[in-house]
Design a protein around this motif. Structure first.
Motif, PDB file in Angstrom:
ATOM      1  N   PHE A  83       0.840  -1.210   0.000  1.00  0.00           N
ATOM      2  CA  PHE A  83       0.000   0.000   0.000  1.00  0.00           C
ATOM      3  C   PHE A  83       0.869   1.252   0.000  1.00  0.00           C
ATOM      4  CE2 PHE A  83      -2.013   3.412   2.431  1.00  0.00           C
ATOM      5  CZ  PHE A  83      -3.213   3.566   1.759  1.00  0.00           C
ATOM      6  N   GLN A  84       1.895   1.269   0.816  1.00  0.00           N
ATOM      7  CA  GLN A  84       2.781   2.425   0.863  1.00  0.00           C
ATOM      8  C   GLN A  84       3.476   2.647  -0.474  1.00  0.00           C
ATOM      9  OE1 GLN A  84       5.002   1.070   4.450  1.00  0.00           O
ATOM     10  NE2 GLN A  84       4.580   3.098   5.272  1.00  0.00           N
ATOM     11  N   GLN A  85       3.968   1.547  -1.064  1.00  0.00           N
ATOM     12  CA  GLN A  85       4.710   1.656  -2.316  1.00  0.00           C
ATOM     13  C   GLN A  85       3.817   2.132  -3.457  1.00  0.00           C
ATOM     14  OE1 GLN A  85       7.899   1.359  -2.933  1.00  0.00           O
ATOM     15  NE2 GLN A  85       7.836   1.437  -5.168  1.00  0.00           N
ATOM     16  N   THR A  86       2.635   1.541  -3.588  1.00  0.00           N
ATOM     17  CA  THR A  86       1.780   1.834  -4.736  1.00  0.00           C
ATOM     18  C   THR A  86       0.954   3.092  -4.545  1.00  0.00           C
ATOM     19  OG1 THR A  86       1.627  -0.530  -5.238  1.00  0.00           O
ATOM     20  CG2 THR A  86      -0.027   0.910  -6.229  1.00  0.00           C
ATOM     21  N   VAL A  87       0.303   3.203  -3.394  1.00  0.00           N
ATOM     22  CA  VAL A  87      -0.656   4.297  -3.187  1.00  0.00           C
ATOM     23  C   VAL A  87       0.041   5.571  -2.720  1.00  0.00           C
ATOM     24  CG1 VAL A  87      -2.723   5.018  -1.950  1.00  0.00           C
ATOM     25  CG2 VAL A  87      -2.487   2.653  -2.706  1.00  0.00           C
ATOM     26  N   LEU A  88       0.791   5.473  -1.624  1.00  0.00           N
ATOM     27  CA  LEU A  88       1.358   6.684  -1.033  1.00  0.00           C
ATOM     28  C   LEU A  88       2.518   7.249  -1.849  1.00  0.00           C
ATOM     29  CD1 LEU A  88       1.274   5.760   2.770  1.00  0.00           C
ATOM     30  CD2 LEU A  88      -0.459   6.900   1.382  1.00  0.00           C
ATOM     31  N   LYS A  89       3.344   6.378  -2.411  1.00  0.00           N
ATOM     32  CA  LYS A  89       4.491   6.858  -3.169  1.00  0.00           C
ATOM     33  C   LYS A  89       4.160   7.099  -4.642  1.00  0.00           C
ATOM     34  CE  LYS A  89       8.063   4.754  -0.251  1.00  0.00           C
ATOM     35  NZ  LYS A  89       9.212   3.817  -0.204  1.00  0.00           N
ATOM     36  N   GLY A  90       3.580   6.108  -5.304  1.00  0.00           N
ATOM     37  CA  GLY A  90       3.332   6.236  -6.736  1.00  0.00           C
ATOM     38  C   GLY A  90       2.073   7.000  -7.071  1.00  0.00           C
ATOM     39  N   ALA A  91       0.916   6.501  -6.607  1.00  0.00           N
ATOM     40  CA  ALA A  91      -0.369   7.076  -7.013  1.00  0.00           C
ATOM     41  C   ALA A  91      -0.575   8.475  -6.452  1.00  0.00           C
ATOM     42  CB  ALA A  91      -1.505   6.157  -6.580  1.00  0.00           C
ATOM     43  N   LEU A  92      -0.332   8.667  -5.158  1.00  0.00           N
ATOM     44  CA  LEU A  92      -0.617   9.961  -4.535  1.00  0.00           C
ATOM     45  C   LEU A  92       0.300  11.057  -5.065  1.00  0.00           C
ATOM     46  CD1 LEU A  92      -2.236  11.564  -2.519  1.00  0.00           C
ATOM     47  CD2 LEU A  92      -0.636  10.866  -0.723  1.00  0.00           C
ATOM     48  N   ARG A  93       1.596  10.767  -5.162  1.00  0.00           N
ATOM     49  CA  ARG A  93       2.522  11.789  -5.653  1.00  0.00           C
ATOM     50  C   ARG A  93       2.243  12.123  -7.120  1.00  0.00           C
ATOM     51  NH1 ARG A  93       8.263   9.791  -2.838  1.00  0.00           N
ATOM     52  NH2 ARG A  93       7.515   9.929  -0.684  1.00  0.00           N
ATOM     53  N   GLY A  94       2.001  11.103  -7.934  1.00  0.00           N
ATOM     54  CA  GLY A  94       1.663  11.363  -9.323  1.00  0.00           C
ATOM     55  C   GLY A  94       0.361  12.133  -9.468  1.00  0.00           C
ATOM     56  N   TYR A  95      -0.607  11.834  -8.607  1.00  0.00           N
ATOM     57  CA  TYR A  95      -1.898  12.532  -8.628  1.00  0.00           C
ATOM     58  C   TYR A  95      -1.712  14.013  -8.327  1.00  0.00           C
ATOM     59  CZ  TYR A  95      -6.717  13.653  -7.251  1.00  0.00           C
ATOM     60  OH  TYR A  95      -7.954  14.224  -7.149  1.00  0.00           O
ATOM     61  N   LEU A  96      -0.955  14.320  -7.289  1.00  0.00           N
ATOM     62  CA  LEU A  96      -0.744  15.719  -6.915  1.00  0.00           C
ATOM     63  C   LEU A  96       0.020  16.473  -7.997  1.00  0.00           C
ATOM     64  CD1 LEU A  96       0.122  15.295  -3.119  1.00  0.00           C
ATOM     65  CD2 LEU A  96      -2.028  16.086  -4.112  1.00  0.00           C
ATOM     66  N   ILE A  97       1.082  15.861  -8.514  1.00  0.00           N
ATOM     67  CA  ILE A  97       1.869  16.522  -9.561  1.00  0.00           C
ATOM     68  C   ILE A  97       1.012  16.748 -10.809  1.00  0.00           C
ATOM     69  CG2 ILE A  97       3.841  16.274 -11.120  1.00  0.00           C
ATOM     70  CD1 ILE A  97       5.216  14.653  -8.880  1.00  0.00           C
ATOM     71  N   GLY A  98       0.280  15.720 -11.224  1.00  0.00           N
ATOM     72  CA  GLY A  98      -0.540  15.838 -12.427  1.00  0.00           C
ATOM     73  C   GLY A  98      -1.658  16.851 -12.276  1.00  0.00           C
ATOM     74  N   ALA A  99      -2.317  16.863 -11.114  1.00  0.00           N
ATOM     75  CA  ALA A  99      -3.432  17.787 -10.898  1.00  0.00           C
ATOM     76  C   ALA A  99      -2.948  19.233 -10.857  1.00  0.00           C
ATOM     77  CB  ALA A  99      -4.159  17.431  -9.605  1.00  0.00           C
ATOM     78  N   ILE A 100      -1.837  19.490 -10.156  1.00  0.00           N
ATOM     79  CA  ILE A 100      -1.305  20.857 -10.079  1.00  0.00           C
ATOM     80  C   ILE A 100      -0.842  21.331 -11.446  1.00  0.00           C
ATOM     81  CG2 ILE A 100       0.548  22.278  -9.108  1.00  0.00           C
ATOM     82  CD1 ILE A 100       0.362  20.520  -6.579  1.00  0.00           C
ATOM     83  N   ALA A 101      -0.130  20.466 -12.173  1.00  0.00           N
ATOM     84  CA  ALA A 101       0.335  20.829 -13.511  1.00  0.00           C
ATOM     85  C   ALA A 101      -0.844  21.101 -14.448  1.00  0.00           C
ATOM     86  CB  ALA A 101       1.220  19.723 -14.072  1.00  0.00           C
ATOM     87  N   ALA A 102      -1.900  20.298 -14.341  1.00  0.00           N
ATOM     88  CA  ALA A 102      -3.074  20.491 -15.197  1.00  0.00           C
ATOM     89  C   ALA A 102      -3.770  21.806 -14.882  1.00  0.00           C
ATOM     90  CB  ALA A 102      -4.044  19.324 -15.011  1.00  0.00           C
ATOM     91  N   PHE A 103      -3.852  22.158 -13.602  1.00  0.00           N
ATOM     92  CA  PHE A 103      -4.505  23.419 -13.216  1.00  0.00           C
ATOM     93  C   PHE A 103      -3.725  24.616 -13.753  1.00  0.00           C
ATOM     94  CE2 PHE A 103      -5.176  26.963 -10.270  1.00  0.00           C
ATOM     95  CZ  PHE A 103      -6.557  27.055 -10.310  1.00  0.00           C
ATOM     96  N   VAL A 104      -2.385  24.591 -13.598  1.00  0.00           N
ATOM     97  CA  VAL A 104      -1.559  25.695 -14.109  1.00  0.00           C
ATOM     98  C   VAL A 104      -1.680  25.790 -15.625  1.00  0.00           C
ATOM     99  CG1 VAL A 104       0.806  26.543 -14.348  1.00  0.00           C
ATOM    100  CG2 VAL A 104       0.047  25.568 -12.168  1.00  0.00           C
ATOM    101  N   MET A 105      -1.635  24.653 -16.318  1.00  0.00           N
ATOM    102  CA  MET A 105      -1.752  24.665 -17.774  1.00  0.00           C
ATOM    103  C   MET A 105      -3.127  25.155 -18.217  1.00  0.00           C
ATOM    104  SD  MET A 105      -0.255  24.277 -20.617  1.00  0.00           S
ATOM    105  CE  MET A 105       1.277  23.516 -20.028  1.00  0.00           C
ATOM    106  N   ALA A 106      -4.175  24.836 -17.450  1.00  0.00           N
ATOM    107  CA  ALA A 106      -5.517  25.315 -17.801  1.00  0.00           C
ATOM    108  C   ALA A 106      -5.586  26.836 -17.730  1.00  0.00           C
ATOM    109  CB  ALA A 106      -6.551  24.698 -16.857  1.00  0.00           C
TER     110      ALA A 106
END
Length: 281
Positions: A83-106
């Motif tokens: 759970f830590q490896q997949t959700v907290l490290k991979g999914a959550l960090r990628g989600y935050l980076i992608g969402a912030i980048a998408a908002f700035v690009m919008a």
């Protein structure tokens, strides 16, 4: 008494309980809205157990829920590490980076007609790319650790959030924008005080869609290279070794993580867009 008879009796009892609650005066309460799907889920688990036990289905094909529960209880340490490896490290960090980048690009797209005409069609094209084709490329670029999984999640999250945010920024009508001009509000004042608040329902719609995609992307990426931990790695090796009960335990963790992830985003949506008709009872 056979397992199938017990399952049928449980199903009748659950059906009667649901009918009673739905027809009661508490039908719109939070407790009933939670209890009804819980009873439905328990009914499915009981039917699953009954079918497996009655027809002696091999655990290598379909383990009983009780066997999955035992494996879950005996593997909590490993499941937590995955759970830590997949959700907290991979999914959550990628989600935050992608969402912030998408908002700035919008915001940039909203400001530039060139980006509107050039980037959005490319975004729709990239969003249609199969993740099983993109994931191995990103794994070869970023390595086998969580960084490559986060990169896959960024690709999956970026465009749903981008498209919804751009659409939301365009939702304010001409009268509202003209009113801001009469108050001598510039572009950024109008953006912050009017257009972003009005776009919040659209932004959160994109964030909720991305919340489910993030976990899927991180798990799929682990199929193409991962350290010896992670949900995708464990599911892949579990299927190969016919440890299907462990695979179902990982699926249960993924389902709970996805539900929790989505619920957190929905909770923030309710707090931020409390003024929207969809959030008012």
């Amino acid at each position: 008494m056979s397992w199938l008879v017990l399952a049928f009796i449980f199903w009748i009892a659950a059906w009667v309980a649901n009918v009673v609650m739905v027809r009661s005066r508490w039908v719109d309460t939070t407790a009933v809205r939670v209890i009804v799907p819980v009873i439905f889920g328990l009914t499915i688990l009981v039917a699953w157990e009954a079918v497996v036990r009655s027809f002696n289905i091999s655990a290598a094909i379909l383990p009983a829920p009780s066997d999955v529960a035992k494996t879950f209880a005996n593997s909590t340490g490993m499941l937590w590490e995955d759970f830590q490896q997949t959700v907290l490290k991979g999914a959550l960090r990628g989600y935050l980076i992608g969402a912030i980048a998408a908002f700035v690009m919008a915001i940039l797209i909203d400001r530039s007609a060139f980006l509107t005409r050039g980037l959005l069609p490319i975004g729709n094209f990239v969003a249609a790319l199969p993740i099983v084709g993109v994931a191995p490329i990103l794994v070869s670029w970023f390595g086998f650790d969580w960084h490559s999984k986060a990169a896959v999640v960024v690709v999956m999250v970026f465009f749903p959030v981008l498209v919804n945010t751009v659409q939301g920024l365009r939702e304010t009508d001409v009268m509202m924008r003209d009113l801001m001009k009469t108050y001598a509000a510039g572009y950024f004042s109008t953006l912050i005080k009017l257009r972003i608040p009005a776009a919040m329902p659209f932004i959160f719609n994109g964030l909720k869609v991305a919340a489910t995609l993030a976990l899927i992307g991180a798990i799929v990426a682990e199929y193409f290279g991962s350290p010896t931990r992670g949900m995708g790695f464990r599911i892949s090796t579990g299927v190969g070794s016919l440890s299907i009960d462990l695979v179902w335990a990982e699926i249960a963790v993924a389902a709970m993580a996805g539900t929790m992830f989505y619920g957190i985003v929905a909770w923030f949506e309710k707090k931020v867009t409390f003024w929207h008709p969809s959030q008012r009872g």
